[in-house]
Design a protein around this motif. Structure first.
Motif, mmCIF file in Angstrom:
data_model
loop_
_atom_site.group_PDB
_atom_site.id
_atom_site.type_symbol
_atom_site.label_atom_id
_atom_site.label_comp_id
_atom_site.label_asym_id
_atom_site.label_seq_id
_atom_site.Cartn_x
_atom_site.Cartn_y
_atom_site.Cartn_z
ATOM 1 N N ILE A 191 43.784 -3.213 -16.438
ATOM 2 C CA ILE A 191 43.534 -2.068 -17.322
ATOM 3 C C ILE A 191 42.262 -2.300 -18.135
ATOM 4 C CG2 ILE A 191 44.391 -0.919 -19.410
ATOM 5 C CD1 ILE A 191 47.220 -1.186 -18.175
ATOM 6 N N THR A 192 42.049 -3.526 -18.588
ATOM 7 C CA THR A 192 40.827 -3.841 -19.335
ATOM 8 C C THR A 192 39.590 -3.587 -18.484
ATOM 9 O OG1 THR A 192 41.907 -5.478 -20.750
ATOM 10 C CG2 THR A 192 39.530 -5.703 -20.436
ATOM 11 N N ARG A 193 39.609 -4.036 -17.241
ATOM 12 C CA ARG A 193 38.468 -3.809 -16.348
ATOM 13 C C ARG A 193 38.282 -2.317 -16.066
ATOM 14 N NH1 ARG A 193 38.074 -7.286 -11.174
ATOM 15 N NH2 ARG A 193 35.930 -6.532 -11.410
ATOM 16 N N MET A 194 39.400 -1.611 -15.905
ATOM 17 C CA MET A 194 39.333 -0.174 -15.659
ATOM 18 C C MET A 194 38.685 0.552 -16.841
ATOM 19 S SD MET A 194 42.541 2.464 -15.577
ATOM 20 C CE MET A 194 42.738 2.333 -17.352
ATOM 21 N N LEU A 195 39.152 0.244 -18.051
ATOM 22 C CA LEU A 195 38.623 0.918 -19.231
ATOM 23 C C LEU A 195 37.146 0.591 -19.435
ATOM 24 C CD1 LEU A 195 41.628 0.438 -21.683
ATOM 25 C CD2 LEU A 195 40.887 2.581 -20.622
ATOM 26 N N ASP A 196 36.775 -0.673 -19.232
ATOM 27 C CA ASP A 196 35.363 -1.039 -19.367
ATOM 28 C C ASP A 196 34.502 -0.210 -18.424
ATOM 29 O OD1 ASP A 196 35.883 -2.904 -21.308
ATOM 30 O OD2 ASP A 196 35.834 -4.635 -19.954
ATOM 31 N N THR A 197 34.981 -0.040 -17.188
ATOM 32 C CA THR A 197 34.208 0.721 -16.198
ATOM 33 C C THR A 197 34.137 2.199 -16.564
ATOM 34 O OG1 THR A 197 34.893 -0.837 -14.469
ATOM 35 C CG2 THR A 197 34.039 1.288 -13.739
ATOM 36 N N SER A 226 36.866 -4.811 -5.814
ATOM 37 C CA SER A 226 35.727 -4.161 -6.456
ATOM 38 C C SER A 226 36.257 -3.055 -7.358
ATOM 39 C CB SER A 226 34.767 -3.576 -5.412
ATOM 40 O OG SER A 226 33.825 -2.723 -6.042
ATOM 41 N N ILE A 227 36.184 -3.250 -8.667
ATOM 42 C CA ILE A 227 36.700 -2.243 -9.582
ATOM 43 C C ILE A 227 35.861 -0.978 -9.534
ATOM 44 C CG2 ILE A 227 35.404 -3.057 -11.580
ATOM 45 C CD1 ILE A 227 39.038 -1.728 -11.580
ATOM 46 N N ASP A 228 34.552 -1.100 -9.310
ATOM 47 C CA ASP A 228 33.693 0.083 -9.236
ATOM 48 C C ASP A 228 34.060 0.956 -8.043
ATOM 49 O OD1 ASP A 228 31.778 0.105 -11.434
ATOM 50 O OD2 ASP A 228 31.087 -1.794 -10.629
ATOM 51 N N ALA A 229 34.274 0.330 -6.881
ATOM 52 C CA ALA A 229 34.652 1.098 -5.694
ATOM 53 C C ALA A 229 36.024 1.723 -5.872
ATOM 54 C CB ALA A 229 34.627 0.202 -4.460
ATOM 55 N N ALA A 230 36.933 0.993 -6.508
ATOM 56 C CA ALA A 230 38.273 1.533 -6.751
ATOM 57 C C ALA A 230 38.213 2.748 -7.673
ATOM 58 C CB ALA A 230 39.174 0.451 -7.346
ATOM 59 N N ILE A 231 37.405 2.647 -8.730
ATOM 60 C CA ILE A 231 37.256 3.773 -9.653
ATOM 61 C C ILE A 231 36.630 4.971 -8.950
ATOM 62 C CG2 ILE A 231 36.067 4.564 -11.735
ATOM 63 C CD1 ILE A 231 38.425 2.821 -12.377
ATOM 64 N N ASP A 232 35.661 4.732 -8.065
ATOM 65 C CA ASP A 232 35.076 5.831 -7.290
ATOM 66 C C ASP A 232 36.167 6.597 -6.553
ATOM 67 O OD1 ASP A 232 32.455 5.367 -8.005
ATOM 68 O OD2 ASP A 232 31.996 4.120 -6.258
ATOM 69 N N ASP A 233 37.091 5.859 -5.934
ATOM 70 C CA ASP A 233 38.172 6.493 -5.175
ATOM 71 C C ASP A 233 39.065 7.336 -6.070
ATOM 72 O OD1 ASP A 233 37.306 5.440 -2.817
ATOM 73 O OD2 ASP A 233 39.129 4.293 -2.381
ATOM 74 N N ILE A 234 39.498 6.765 -7.170
ATOM 75 C CA ILE A 234 40.527 7.444 -7.950
ATOM 76 C C ILE A 234 39.972 8.532 -8.861
ATOM 77 C CG2 ILE A 234 42.104 5.485 -7.846
ATOM 78 C CD1 ILE A 234 41.310 4.765 -10.645
ATOM 79 N N LEU A 235 38.645 8.541 -9.073
ATOM 80 C CA LEU A 235 38.057 9.635 -9.846
ATOM 81 C C LEU A 235 37.738 10.847 -8.979
ATOM 82 C CD1 LEU A 235 35.579 7.979 -12.379
ATOM 83 C CD2 LEU A 235 37.880 8.877 -12.809
ATOM 84 N N ALA A 236 37.887 10.717 -7.661
ATOM 85 C CA ALA A 236 37.624 11.859 -6.785
ATOM 86 C C ALA A 236 38.636 12.960 -7.068
ATOM 87 C CB ALA A 236 37.695 11.423 -5.325
ATOM 88 N N THR A 237 38.145 14.148 -7.341
ATOM 89 C CA THR A 237 39.040 15.256 -7.697
ATOM 90 C C THR A 237 39.448 16.090 -6.495
ATOM 91 O OG1 THR A 237 37.153 16.706 -8.155
ATOM 92 C CG2 THR A 237 38.028 15.410 -9.992
ATOM 93 N N ASP A 238 38.704 15.980 -5.390
ATOM 94 C CA ASP A 238 39.037 16.757 -4.199
ATOM 95 C C ASP A 238 38.407 16.087 -2.985
ATOM 96 O OD1 ASP A 238 36.290 17.429 -4.236
ATOM 97 O OD2 ASP A 238 36.680 19.264 -5.374
ATOM 98 N N ASP A 239 38.496 16.746 -1.839
ATOM 99 C CA ASP A 239 37.993 16.167 -0.594
ATOM 100 C C ASP A 239 36.467 16.061 -0.563
ATOM 101 O OD1 ASP A 239 40.558 15.921 0.316
ATOM 102 O OD2 ASP A 239 40.552 17.818 1.435
ATOM 103 N N THR A 240 35.785 16.760 -1.462
ATOM 104 C CA THR A 240 34.325 16.696 -1.474
ATOM 105 C C THR A 240 33.817 15.444 -2.174
ATOM 106 O OG1 THR A 240 34.048 17.865 -3.586
ATOM 107 C CG2 THR A 240 34.286 19.216 -1.591
#
Length: 313
Positions: free
Chosen positions: A120-126, A83-97
């Motif tokens: 990378i294409t899927r990442m950029l699209d998201t 799931s690219i959306d769930a993966a992006i959620d994880d890696i965009l987290a800036t801190d524990d909150t």
């Protein structure tokens, strides 16, 4: 919308060259697009990115080296069952909150592998769909990404999206600042010598086996000093070993690890005849090292010479 950094965020004790000043002017001017800073090695792109990132008045921001980011993206992508959306959620987290970054800064964006290109294409699209502002640096103009002629045409639509969503800024000043010894980093305090090395990791061990950038990142988690022995001329190894060595040096440089390279050729001969991927950046970074002449250690009462303060891993 790309947030701005005030122009004074780029004030420094040295004088910006024309290309750097123009980039600073753009990054301190409101714009709806992100930014793609590209140009030859050593022209100050990373410095500009760091000054911009520090000057932006938001906590919803994240600055990463692309090697580290892409390793984490791969891991999150598999962890969340593709799931690219769930993966992006994880890696965009800036801190524990769980605060999500609205600004993402990549240092050394590149695309060499067709498999990576698809993700990378899927990442950029998201990211673009979410309105995340991207500011990236690269040694490659957008049109030169994924240069392999077999695969490049498949990446052209993604390149077009980059050019549509990011303002393209060429940072091509006349001076490679790494070549004039202005770094002062731990990496730059390392050495390149023709003396044989008896401890440390060999080039073959690190670069001729199947290793990923993630392997290098894990190896360096607790390391600040490294010794690499038996480093051959780059032209004498296959393209995969050469690319792994370039990736390894990228990671060492980004993590500011001091390295003593025990090589089989002088540094000025190391990259001769090799035009592989990232060779220019690799040679530029190695050019910051001190080069030591070959000195045959005499068997004195004190024994052979040792490098002061070195720790080997």
């Amino acid at each position: 919308m790309r947030p701005i950094a005030p122009r004074h965020a780029f004030d420094t004790e040295f004088t910006l060259d024309d290309a750097q000043a123009a980039a600073a002017d753009t990054l301190s001017t409101p714009g709806t697009e992100g930014a793609y800073l590209w140009g030859p090695v050593g022209r100050g792109k990373t410095w500009l990115l760091d000054a911009y990132f520090s000057g932006v008045a938001t906590t919803a921001k994240k600055r990463v080296h692309f090697h580290s980011f892409f390793r984490d993206l791969h891991a999150a992508y598999f962890r969340h069952r593709f799931s690219i959306d769930a993966a992006i959620d994880d890696i965009l987290a800036t801190d524990d909150t769980g605060l999500q970054a609205e600004l993402l800064c990549f240092d050394e964006f590149h695309v060499h592998d067709i498999g990576d290109a698809r993700l990378i294409t899927r990442m950029l699209d998201t990211l673009f769909a979410r309105g995340v502002a991207l500011v990236v640096t690269s040694n490659y103009a957008p049109d030169d990404l994924l240069p392999n002629p077999l695969f490049h045409p498949t990446f052209v639509p993604t390149i077009d999206k980059l050019k549509k969503n990011l303002e393209i800024i060429c940072v091509d000043g006349p001076v490679d600042y790494r070549s004039v010894g202005t770094s002062g980093s731990r990496f730059a305090s390392g050495t390149w010598t023709l003396e044989p090395g008896s401890v440390g990791h060999t080039f073959t061990e690190l670069c001729c086996a199947a290793r990923s950038t993630g392997d290098y990142l894990r190896m360096l988690e607790t390391t600040t000093n490294l010794t690499i022995t038996d480093v051959p001329a780059l032209e004498s190894v296959d393209e995969f070993a050469a690319q792994r060595f370039a990736n390894l040096v990228d990671v060492l440089y980004d993590h500011d690890v001091r390295v003593d390279f025990h090589a089989l050729v002088p540094l000025h001969e190391f990259g001769v005849g090799c035009i592989g991927l990232d060779t220019e950046r690799l040679v530029s970074r190695l050019g910051e090292l001190s080069t030591l002449p070959l000195q045959r250690a005499a068997n004195t009462a004190d024994g052979p010479a040792h490098t002061k303060g070195d720790t080997h891993y």
